[in-house]
Design an enzyme around this catalytic site. Structure first.
Site, PDB file in Angstrom:
ATOM      1  N   GLN A  30     -22.705  27.147 -12.101  1.00  0.00           N
ATOM      2  CA  GLN A  30     -22.920  25.734 -12.415  1.00  0.00           C
ATOM      3  C   GLN A  30     -23.209  24.920 -11.160  1.00  0.00           C
ATOM      4  O   GLN A  30     -24.048  24.008 -11.176  1.00  0.00           O
ATOM      5  CB  GLN A  30     -21.700  25.163 -13.139  1.00  0.00           C
ATOM      6  CG  GLN A  30     -21.577  25.595 -14.590  1.00  0.00           C
ATOM      7  CD  GLN A  30     -22.669  25.032 -15.486  1.00  0.00           C
ATOM      8  OE1 GLN A  30     -23.328  24.050 -15.157  1.00  0.00           O
ATOM      9  NE2 GLN A  30     -22.869  25.668 -16.630  1.00  0.00           N
ATOM     10  N   ASP A  85     -11.942  27.522 -13.071  1.00  0.00           N
ATOM     11  CA  ASP A  85     -10.796  26.819 -13.658  1.00  0.00           C
ATOM     12  C   ASP A  85      -9.487  27.179 -12.970  1.00  0.00           C
ATOM     13  O   ASP A  85      -8.642  26.313 -12.719  1.00  0.00           O
ATOM     14  CB  ASP A  85     -10.676  27.157 -15.152  1.00  0.00           C
ATOM     15  CG  ASP A  85     -11.751  26.503 -15.996  1.00  0.00           C
ATOM     16  OD1 ASP A  85     -12.287  25.465 -15.582  1.00  0.00           O
ATOM     17  OD2 ASP A  85     -12.048  27.038 -17.084  1.00  0.00           O
ATOM     18  N   HIS A 110     -15.888  21.149 -17.618  1.00  0.00           N
ATOM     19  CA  HIS A 110     -15.036  21.717 -18.663  1.00  0.00           C
ATOM     20  C   HIS A 110     -13.702  20.992 -18.571  1.00  0.00           C
ATOM     21  O   HIS A 110     -13.211  20.711 -17.475  1.00  0.00           O
ATOM     22  CB  HIS A 110     -14.869  23.221 -18.426  1.00  0.00           C
ATOM     23  CG  HIS A 110     -14.017  23.930 -19.439  1.00  0.00           C
ATOM     24  ND1 HIS A 110     -14.014  23.621 -20.787  1.00  0.00           N
ATOM     25  CD2 HIS A 110     -13.136  24.964 -19.296  1.00  0.00           C
ATOM     26  CE1 HIS A 110     -13.174  24.429 -21.419  1.00  0.00           C
ATOM     27  NE2 HIS A 110     -12.621  25.243 -20.536  1.00  0.00           N
TER      28      HIS A 110
END
Length: 341
Positions: A30, A85, A110
């Protein structure tokens, strides 16, 4: 059902994000896709990276200015966190949080760490999300073709009052306004995204393909035929579904296939499977999965590594590698180049 509002470039102040200094933290899938698109859209963007590291060298090869994470956060108006994450909360506490100032925009792709409160920003920080519904390399490849990947936006904290406008403008700059942008919440994005990954598009589909492969090969059929029937053709079918739903897929396949689909499919994915999905969703919504995953990664990820190794060595992967290397359709220009992006 609520009314669906889809934002396109014509609905968005595309110049708003160009008035902001953007720090993208991370240059993985990303980070690569979004920062490349931001740069090509005329935005003022730097990469916050470990100086001298592999990602730092890759980013500089694309002409980016890079800084340490700390310096990038101090410099920026908008901080887009695009690292995995499992490391976000630690990096946030040690390198991002001490260098943030009132009125900045903290952005995510996210909602995991915000929704499950692994990261708790100060109340004077704007917290927003732009979540492309596709991998970062696809975000880049679609943009380069003059297209875009649909994206979700969400606003969690909005002290400046313009969080939605900033999110829309940022989403437009990475190409999402060419395809469509939908507003959601951090909770909804996080929980539905995890469910989709686990129960259907990653976990469910990969388990289904492996099980089908095993049933055919254990019954004595060629592993090459099994691979074609349960894995290779999956993309061809999904392309039809993506274009026009299940109806287009069923319009294109034979009557034999359609009858088998509607009469035998529910025997494989029936009430037992739905009940299992409900348990998965329960674990997601309660935070149990988030805690399990966080603990696994923080304790050395031995079980995760074991699962990765087992799946890499599954016969369907070995057969697939052999087949793909032997056919023309396996020799195309890849979207992903691990040496460069």
């Amino acid at each position: 059902m609520s009314d669906l509002k889809i934002y396109l470039d014509k609905d968005i102040n595309q110049d708003l994000i160009k008035t902001k200094k953007i720090a993208v933290i991370g240059f993985g899938s990303q980070g690569y896709g979004q920062s490349m698109n931001l740069k090509d859209s005329g935005c003022n963007v730097v990469l916050g990276l470990r100086q001298g590291g592999v990602s730092d060298k890759k980013a500089k090869n694309y002409g980016f200015k890079t800084m340490s994470i700390e310096d990038a956060v101090k410099w920026a108006d908008v901080v887009q966190v695009l690292i995995p994450d499992e490391v976000q909360s630690d990096v946030y506490e040690k390198q991002i949080k001490p260098n943030m100032h009132s009125g900045q925009y903290l952005m995510f792709a996210h909602g995991f760490n915000i929704h499950f409160k692994k990261i708790v920003p100060a109340e004077d920080i704007n917290v927003i999300m732009v979540a492309p519904k596709g991998p970062g390399h696809t975000v880049r490849s679609q943009y380069s073709e003059g297209k875009g990947v649909p994206s979700l936006i969400a606003v969690y904290q909005n002290p400046n009052g313009d969080g939605k406008e900033i999110a829309l403008s940022y989403a437009s700059a990475i190409g999402a306004g060419r395809a469509g942008i939908i507003e959601t919440t951090f909770a909804e994005e996080t929980e539905t995204d995890l469910f989709g990954e686990q129960a259907v598009i990653c976990g469910g589909v990969s388990a289904l393909m492996k099980a089908g492969f095993e049933v055919l090969t254990e019954a004595g059929y060629s592993p090459y035929m099994a691979y074609f029937e349960v894995l290779h053709e999956m993309k061809l079918i999904i392309d039809l579904v993506n274009q026009g739903g299940l109806a287009d897929m069923r319009y294109s396949i034979s009557n034999t296939a359609e009858y088998g689909d509607m009469t035998r499919g529910p025997k494989v994915i029936g009430e037992a499977s739905k009940n299992a999905m409900k348990e998965i969703l329960k674990d997601i919504r309660s935070g149990e999965f988030a805690d399990e995953f966080t603990n696994e990664m923080q304790s050395g990820h031995k079980y995760f590594d074991k699962l990765r190794e087992e799946n890499r060595n599954h016969p369907i992967e070995k057969i697939g590698e052999e087949i793909r290397s032997s056919f023309v359709w396996g020799r195309r220009e890849n979207i992903i180049n691990r040496e460069k992006n």
